[in-house]
Design a protein around this motif. Structure first.
Motif, PDB file in Angstrom:
ATOM      1  N   LEU A 309      17.537  74.192 117.568  1.00 40.87           N
ATOM      2  CA  LEU A 309      18.464  75.089 118.249  1.00 40.87           C
ATOM      3  C   LEU A 309      19.776  75.198 117.476  1.00 40.87           C
ATOM      4  O   LEU A 309      20.272  74.221 116.923  1.00 40.87           O
ATOM      5  CB  LEU A 309      18.733  74.612 119.670  1.00 40.87           C
ATOM      6  N   THR A 310      20.351  76.404 117.484  1.00 43.20           N
ATOM      7  CA  THR A 310      21.611  76.665 116.789  1.00 43.20           C
ATOM      8  C   THR A 310      22.720  76.883 117.802  1.00 43.20           C
ATOM      9  O   THR A 310      22.607  77.739 118.691  1.00 43.20           O
ATOM     10  CB  THR A 310      21.489  77.913 115.898  1.00 43.20           C
ATOM     11  N   ALA A 311      23.799  76.101 117.668  1.00 49.78           N
ATOM     12  CA  ALA A 311      24.970  76.256 118.528  1.00 49.78           C
ATOM     13  C   ALA A 311      26.029  77.078 117.813  1.00 49.78           C
ATOM     14  O   ALA A 311      26.177  76.988 116.588  1.00 49.78           O
ATOM     15  CB  ALA A 311      25.531  74.889 118.909  1.00 49.78           C
ATOM     16  N   GLY A 312      26.793  77.899 118.587  1.00 50.90           N
ATOM     17  CA  GLY A 312      27.838  78.677 117.936  1.00 50.90           C
ATOM     18  C   GLY A 312      28.394  79.790 118.808  1.00 50.90           C
ATOM     19  O   GLY A 312      28.304  79.751 120.041  1.00 50.90           O
ATOM     20  N   ASP A 313      28.960  80.785 118.160  1.00 48.64           N
ATOM     21  CA  ASP A 313      29.594  81.937 118.800  1.00 48.64           C
ATOM     22  C   ASP A 313      28.550  82.719 119.602  1.00 48.64           C
ATOM     23  O   ASP A 313      27.494  83.077 119.066  1.00 48.64           O
ATOM     24  CB  ASP A 313      30.199  82.825 117.710  1.00 48.64           C
ATOM     25  N   PRO A 314      28.828  83.018 120.870  1.00 49.98           N
ATOM     26  CA  PRO A 314      27.829  83.742 121.676  1.00 49.98           C
ATOM     27  C   PRO A 314      27.519  85.138 121.153  1.00 49.98           C
ATOM     28  O   PRO A 314      26.454  85.686 121.451  1.00 49.98           O
ATOM     29  CB  PRO A 314      28.456  83.788 123.072  1.00 49.98           C
ATOM     30  N   LEU A 315      28.423  85.726 120.375  1.00 52.76           N
ATOM     31  CA  LEU A 315      28.186  87.058 119.840  1.00 52.76           C
ATOM     32  C   LEU A 315      27.373  87.043 118.543  1.00 52.76           C
ATOM     33  O   LEU A 315      27.000  88.089 118.031  1.00 52.76           O
ATOM     34  CB  LEU A 315      29.517  87.786 119.607  1.00 52.76           C
ATOM     35  N   ASP A 316      27.091  85.858 118.017  1.00 58.42           N
ATOM     36  CA  ASP A 316      26.270  85.714 116.817  1.00 58.42           C
ATOM     37  C   ASP A 316      24.801  85.800 117.202  1.00 58.42           C
ATOM     38  O   ASP A 316      24.334  85.075 118.083  1.00 58.42           O
ATOM     39  CB  ASP A 316      26.563  84.372 116.141  1.00 58.42           C
ATOM     40  N   GLU A 317      24.070  86.679 116.544  1.00 64.62           N
ATOM     41  CA  GLU A 317      22.660  86.898 116.874  1.00 64.62           C
ATOM     42  C   GLU A 317      21.816  85.636 116.705  1.00 64.62           C
ATOM     43  O   GLU A 317      20.746  85.509 117.291  1.00 64.62           O
ATOM     44  CB  GLU A 317      22.080  88.013 116.006  1.00 64.62           C
ATOM     45  N   LYS A 318      22.265  84.693 115.885  1.00 65.05           N
ATOM     46  CA  LYS A 318      21.481  83.488 115.620  1.00 65.05           C
ATOM     47  C   LYS A 318      21.724  82.381 116.649  1.00 65.05           C
ATOM     48  O   LYS A 318      21.002  81.382 116.666  1.00 65.05           O
ATOM     49  CB  LYS A 318      21.815  82.946 114.231  1.00 65.05           C
ATOM     50  N   THR A 319      22.725  82.545 117.499  1.00 66.00           N
ATOM     51  CA  THR A 319      23.115  81.478 118.425  1.00 66.00           C
ATOM     52  C   THR A 319      22.104  81.300 119.553  1.00 66.00           C
ATOM     53  O   THR A 319      21.722  82.261 120.225  1.00 66.00           O
ATOM     54  CB  THR A 319      24.514  81.762 119.009  1.00 66.00           C
ATOM     55  N   ASP A 320      21.686  80.048 119.762  1.00 74.35           N
ATOM     56  CA  ASP A 320      20.816  79.698 120.887  1.00 74.35           C
ATOM     57  C   ASP A 320      21.604  79.104 122.042  1.00 74.35           C
ATOM     58  O   ASP A 320      21.231  79.260 123.208  1.00 74.35           O
ATOM     59  CB  ASP A 320      19.760  78.675 120.443  1.00 74.35           C
ATOM     60  N   ILE A 321      22.655  78.367 121.724  1.00 78.89           N
ATOM     61  CA  ILE A 321      23.441  77.675 122.747  1.00 78.89           C
ATOM     62  C   ILE A 321      24.911  77.769 122.365  1.00 78.89           C
ATOM     63  O   ILE A 321      25.269  77.610 121.195  1.00 78.89           O
ATOM     64  CB  ILE A 321      22.985  76.203 122.893  1.00 78.89           C
ATOM     65  N   SER A 322      25.762  78.056 123.356  1.00 78.44           N
ATOM     66  CA  SER A 322      27.187  78.225 123.070  1.00 78.44           C
ATOM     67  C   SER A 322      28.003  77.368 124.028  1.00 78.44           C
ATOM     68  O   SER A 322      27.500  76.390 124.590  1.00 78.44           O
ATOM     69  CB  SER A 322      27.571  79.709 123.153  1.00 78.44           C
ATOM     70  N   ALA A 323      29.250  77.754 124.211  1.00 81.47           N
ATOM     71  CA  ALA A 323      30.160  76.953 125.035  1.00 81.47           C
ATOM     72  C   ALA A 323      29.711  76.930 126.490  1.00 81.47           C
ATOM     73  O   ALA A 323      29.115  77.887 126.995  1.00 81.47           O
ATOM     74  CB  ALA A 323      31.566  77.522 124.949  1.00 81.47           C
ATOM     75  N   MET A 324      30.035  75.832 127.154  1.00 79.36           N
ATOM     76  CA  MET A 324      29.907  75.808 128.607  1.00 79.36           C
ATOM     77  C   MET A 324      31.037  76.647 129.196  1.00 79.36           C
ATOM     78  O   MET A 324      31.948  77.089 128.492  1.00 79.36           O
ATOM     79  CB  MET A 324      29.923  74.368 129.115  1.00 79.36           C
ATOM     80  N   ILE A 325      30.992  76.859 130.488  1.00 80.52           N
ATOM     81  CA  ILE A 325      31.861  77.859 131.093  1.00 80.52           C
ATOM     82  C   ILE A 325      33.344  77.511 130.962  1.00 80.52           C
ATOM     83  O   ILE A 325      34.184  78.394 130.871  1.00 80.52           O
ATOM     84  CB  ILE A 325      31.477  78.098 132.575  1.00 80.52           C
ATOM     85  N   ASN A 326      33.682  76.216 130.914  1.00 77.15           N
ATOM     86  CA  ASN A 326      35.068  75.819 130.655  1.00 77.15           C
ATOM     87  C   ASN A 326      35.099  74.378 130.172  1.00 77.15           C
ATOM     88  O   ASN A 326      34.104  73.639 130.278  1.00 77.15           O
ATOM     89  CB  ASN A 326      35.966  76.015 131.897  1.00 77.15           C
ATOM     90  N   LEU A 327      36.249  73.989 129.638  1.00 76.71           N
ATOM     91  CA  LEU A 327      36.389  72.657 129.052  1.00 76.71           C
ATOM     92  C   LEU A 327      36.221  71.560 130.100  1.00 76.71           C
ATOM     93  O   LEU A 327      35.658  70.487 129.810  1.00 76.71           O
ATOM     94  CB  LEU A 327      37.762  72.532 128.378  1.00 76.71           C
ATOM     95  N   LYS A 328      36.669  71.814 131.315  1.00 76.79           N
ATOM     96  CA  LYS A 328      36.541  70.819 132.387  1.00 76.79           C
ATOM     97  C   LYS A 328      35.086  70.453 132.623  1.00 76.79           C
ATOM     98  O   LYS A 328      34.745  69.271 132.794  1.00 76.79           O
ATOM     99  CB  LYS A 328      37.172  71.359 133.680  1.00 76.79           C
ATOM    100  N   GLU A 329      34.208  71.447 132.643  1.00 75.07           N
ATOM    101  CA  GLU A 329      32.785  71.185 132.843  1.00 75.07           C
ATOM    102  C   GLU A 329      32.186  70.435 131.659  1.00 75.07           C
ATOM    103  O   GLU A 329      31.330  69.565 131.832  1.00 75.07           O
ATOM    104  CB  GLU A 329      32.038  72.502 133.067  1.00 75.07           C
ATOM    105  N   THR A 330      32.645  70.761 130.457  1.00 75.83           N
ATOM    106  CA  THR A 330      32.162  70.052 129.269  1.00 75.83           C
ATOM    107  C   THR A 330      32.551  68.585 129.316  1.00 75.83           C
ATOM    108  O   THR A 330      31.742  67.694 129.008  1.00 75.83           O
ATOM    109  CB  THR A 330      32.732  70.705 127.993  1.00 75.83           C
ATOM    110  N   GLU A 331      33.779  68.319 129.720  1.00 77.53           N
ATOM    111  CA  GLU A 331      34.253  66.940 129.830  1.00 77.53           C
ATOM    112  C   GLU A 331      33.514  66.194 130.934  1.00 77.53           C
ATOM    113  O   GLU A 331      33.208  65.006 130.800  1.00 77.53           O
ATOM    114  CB  GLU A 331      35.751  66.930 130.077  1.00 77.53           C
ATOM    115  N   ARG A 332      33.203  66.911 132.025  1.00 74.79           N
ATOM    116  CA  ARG A 332      32.474  66.270 133.129  1.00 74.79           C
ATOM    117  C   ARG A 332      31.114  65.782 132.675  1.00 74.79           C
ATOM    118  O   ARG A 332      30.741  64.625 132.907  1.00 74.79           O
ATOM    119  CB  ARG A 332      32.306  67.252 134.293  1.00 74.79           C
TER     120      ARG A 332
END
Length: 475
Positions: A309-332
C-alpha cells in the motif's frame, strides 16, 4: 477565502460567524464555512414544513423524475465532486470516485423506489364481524426529516438519507459533518437544479454540539436519521421522544477465516477491507479470527500484501491510504496501539504516525479487552487472532458490544449456515469481507451498532407511516 453559505429555502444565506475548514492531509485552509445558530435551525425547519405541503401531494413519477435528474447531474459533475471529497475528507481520489459511483447508484435506486411504495389488501372476513368489509393499507410520508451525516462517506451516506426521504415525499433538514460540508452544499445545488421545490432540502452547517438539540427536539420534526458514534446516537434516541429514529452507529467488524479458504484469493480483499480510507469506515475489517492451522501463513501473506500500500496525498492517483480526518484522531489511535503493545500485543507492522497519516498497522497476540479489539478503532488498524474450533471463533466475534456486519470465509455450507444463525449482527457476509455493502441491501445493526435499517427500500419504509383503511361494502 470564499465563505460558504447556508442553504435555506432554496437560497444561499451567509453568516458573520464562520470557521476555517482545513485539509486533513496538508492542513491548508480550503474554505470558510458559515456557522448556523438556533434561529437558522428554526427557520429551516419551518421552511421544510411549508415545503412538505408540496412534496406530500407530488405524484410518484415527479419525485422519481427529480431523483433521475440528480443522477444525470452527478454523472456530469463526478470528477468535481470526487475532488471535493478528497480535499475535505482526505479520501484518496480513486476511492472518492468509487463513492460518487455508489452515490449515483443510490439515487437511481431511490428514483425507482419512488414508484414502488405499495400497500396491501387485508382479508377482513378472516375474523368474525369482518364480513362485507374491504380492508387495505397505504404508506404516507412523515413530514420533516432531520438528517445528520458523518464525514467518512460525505456524499453517499447523505444520499442514503435524502434519496429515500424524497422518494417517499418528505422534506429534509440536513446537518453535514463539520469536516465535510462542501460536498453537502454542492448536493443542495444539484437538487435545486434538478427541480426539487425550494425548502424541501435545507442544509445547515456549523457545530453539531450547538445545533443538535434544536434539530432533534423540535415538534415539527417527525424523524431523525443519524450516522455516527454510539454515544451520540444514544443521546439522540433519549431526546427524540416518540419521533421515528434511524441510528447507524458503527462497529468493530469481525471476520472468521476457515482452514479451507483460498488465501491467495482472499488476503488482498482482507487488506482492502481493513485499510480502505484509513479504516474510517463503519464496517471496516478490524478483527480477523483465523484457524490455527493456517494462521502463520495468513499473517505472512497479509503483512506482505499490506506493505504494497502507498500512503500520501489524497489527490495523487497512486495513493492507497492518506491522512486520518484530523490530528487528534491520529494521536488517539497511536496511543491505543501503544497501550496494546504495553499490554502484550505485538506490532507486526506500522504503529507510528507520520504527522496526520497513520500507517496500516497489523497487531498480533491481541487480547479481547484491549481497546484496539473491544472498541471501534475507526483507523487503519487490524488484529489477527488464531482459533481452533468454529464455535470458539463465533463466540469471539459475538463477544462485542457491536453487531453491524460480520463475515466468514468457508467452503463448507453447513459451517456457513451455522455461523449465519449464531453470529449476532445485522448482516452476515459469507465468503467476503464484512466491509461489503451494496446500496439497495438492508443495512443496520444490533446492540450498540444501531437501530433501524438503511438500504433504499427499507429506508423508505422507515420514512413513511402505514395507514389502514376499511370500507363496509354492504349494510
Amino acid at each position: 477565502m470564499e465563505i460558504k453559505e447556508l442553504f435555506i429555502n432554496g437560497k444561499w444565506e451567509s453568516k458573520e460567524r464562520t470557521y476555517a475548514l482545513h485539509s486533513p492531509y496538508s492542513g491548508d485552509v480550503i474554505a470558510n464555512i458559515s456557522m448556523a445558530d438556533e434561529a437558522d435551525v428554526k427557520k429551516a425547519i419551518e421552511g421544510a414544513k411549508t415545503a412538505y405541503e408540496t412534496m406530500k401531494v407530488m405524484p410518484a413519477y415527479k419525485r422519481s423524475e427529480i431523483l433521475l435528474n440528480v443522477v444525470q447531474l452527478l454523472r456530469e459533475r463526478k470528477e468535481e465532486l470526487a475532488r471535493i471529497v478528497a480535499l475535505e475528507a482526505g479520501k484518496p481520489i480513486r476511492t472518492a470516485r468509487g463513492e460518487i459511483d455508489r452515490t449515483i447508484a443510490t439515487y437511481q435506486f431511490a428514483a425507482e423506489e419512488a414508484k414502488r411504495i405499495y400497500g396491501e389488501t387485508i382479508p377482513m372476513d378472516a375474523a368474525p364481524g369482518g364480513e362485507n368489509r374491504l380492508g387495505f393499507t397505504w404508506r404516507e410520508p412523515l413530514g420533516v426529516v432531520v438528517a445528520i451525516s458523518p464525514f467518512n462517506f460525505p456524499v453517499n451516506l447523505v444520499a442514503h438519507k435524502l434519496g429515500p426521504a424524497f422518494a417517499a415525499g418528505n422534506t429534509v433538514v440536513l446537518k453535514p459533518a463539520e469536516q465535510t460540508p462542501l460536498s453537502a452544499l454542492l448536493i443542495a445545488e444539484i437538487f435545486k437544479q434538478a427541480g426539487l421545490p425550494d425548502g424541501a432540502l435545507q442544509v445547515i452547517t456549523g457545530s453539531g454540539r450547538e445545533l443538535s438539540d434544536a434539530l432533534i427536539t423540535d415538534e415539527r420534526v417527525k424523524k431523525v436519521t443519524f450516522t455516527g458514534s454510539a454515544e451520540v446516537g444514544k443521546l439522540i434516541k433519549s431526546k427524540a421522544g416518540l419521533r421515528k429514529v434511524t441510528l447507524e452507529l458503527g462497529s468493530n467488524s469481525g471476520l472468521i477465516v476457515e482452514p479451507d479458504a483460498p488465501l491467495e484469493k482472499i488476503v488482498p480483499r482482507c487488506v482492502e477491507g481493513a485499510f480502505s480510507f484509513a479504516g474510517q469506515v463503519c464496517i471496516s475489517l478490524q478483527r480477523i479470527y483465523v484457524h490455527d492451522s493456517i494462521y502463520n501463513d495468513f499473517c505472512k501473506r497479509f503483512i506482505e500484501q499490506t506493505k504494497k500500500l502507498t500512503a500520501g496525498d489524497p489527490l495523487d492517483e497512486k495513493t492507497d491510504i492518506s491522512a486520518m480526518i484530523n490530528l487528534k484522531e491520529t494521536e488517539r489511535i497511536e496511543s491505543w496501539v501503544q497501550e496494546a503493545n504495553e499490554q502484550g500485543a505485538d506490532i507486526a507492522l506500522g504503529g507510528k504516525r507520520d504527522g496526520s497519516v497513520f500507517p496500516p498497522t497489523v497487531l498480533l497476540n491481541v487480547k479481547k479487552d484491549m481497546a484496539v479489539s473491544c472498541q471501534e478503532t475507526f483507523a487503519p488498524v487490524v488484529s489477527i487472532v488464531p482459533y481452533h474450533e468454529l464455535d470458539e471463533a463465533i463466540h469471539m466475534v459475538n463477544d462485542s458490544s457491536y453487531g453491524l456486519n460480520v463475515a466468514i470465509y468457508t467452503q463448507n455450507i453447513l459451517h456457513a449456515i451455522h455461523a449465519a444463525k449464531k453470529l449476532e449482527s445485522g448482516g452476515v457476509i459469507i465468503n467476503d469481507i464484512p466491509t461489503f455493502r451494496l446500496d439497495h441491501m438492508p443495512y443496520g445493526g444490533v446492540k450498540d451498532s444501531g437501530y433501524g435499517r438503511e438500504g433504499i427500500k427499507y429506508a423508505v419504509e422507515e420514512m413513511t407511516e402505514l395507514k389502514f383503511v376499511t370500507i363496509k361494502t354492504a349494510f
